[in-house]
Design an enzyme around this catalytic site. Structure first.
Site, PDB file in Angstrom:
ATOM      1  N   CYS A  52       0.837  -1.211   0.000  1.00 41.48           N
ATOM      2  CA  CYS A  52       0.000   0.000   0.000  1.00 41.48           C
ATOM      3  C   CYS A  52       0.864   1.251   0.000  1.00 41.48           C
ATOM      4  O   CYS A  52       0.574   2.215  -0.710  1.00 41.48           O
ATOM      5  CB  CYS A  52      -0.932   0.008   1.208  1.00 41.48           C
ATOM      6  SG  CYS A  52      -2.145  -1.332   1.204  1.00 41.48           S
ATOM      7  N   GLY A  53       1.926   1.236   0.793  1.00 43.13           N
ATOM      8  CA  GLY A  53       2.830   2.385   0.820  1.00 43.13           C
ATOM      9  C   GLY A  53       3.447   2.634  -0.543  1.00 43.13           C
ATOM     10  O   GLY A  53       3.497   3.776  -1.017  1.00 43.13           O
TER      11      GLY A  53
END
Length: 169
Positions: A52-53
């Site tokens: 996600c990052g």
């Protein structure tokens, strides 16, 4: 994801549900603020997870391309606004990260991308046209960064703009 999804994912040609969610403790943002221009909705499982990052950081890096299409970008997960704030500051993310926190996953459910088993959003992308119709959607496996190429191709189709100079992402 291996969990169960609450309903079928919205596809091209369907009306996207309008919503507003908190992007700060005292501010809400949603689809109606972007009416009249393309909007990218990037549902993702959780702040602070490696994939996600990387995904949200990629969209920040590609922001100049999104801006060429006059497209708004909204990241959406079930994390709360304080987690989003810290995550955005840590990663240098300037586009809104919306908290689909309470009732948990309500907007993700409307788009058919809430995973009941794991209690998070699926990794799903939607491009909405200026009238709020789904122009393109994709659901990716939770451990795979879907990149930005599909989004940019969908924006090309909506606007007729094709820079021809961007790398494959």
């Amino acid at each position: 994801m291996s969990g169960s999804v609450s309903q079928s994912v919205l596809h091209a040609g369907q009306r996207a549900p309008d919503f507003e969610l908190p992007d700060a403790p005292d501010h809400r943002t949603g689809t109606t603020q972007f009416r009249g221009r393309p909007t990218v909705l990037a549902f993702y499982p959780a702040d602070w997870s490696p994939v996600c990052g990387d995904q949200m950081t990629l969209y920040q890096a590609v922001m100049p391309e999104f801006e060429r299409y006059n497209a708004g970008v909204l990241g959406i997960s079930v994390d709360n606004v304080w987690s989003h704030r810290a995550f955005a500051e840590d990663r240098g993310i300037t586009f809104p990260l919306l908290a689909d926190f309470e009732p948990k996953g309500e907007v993700a459910r409307q788009y058919g991308v809430y995973d009941e088993q794991s209690g998070v959003c699926q990794r799903a992308l939607f491009v909405l046209d200026g009238e709020g119709m789904v122009a393109w959607s994709q659901v990716a496996p939770s451990g795979i960064n879907p990149g930005a190429e599909g989004i940019l191709n969908a924006l090309d189709g909506l606007t007729g703009i094709d820079s021809g100079r961007r790398p494959v992402l």
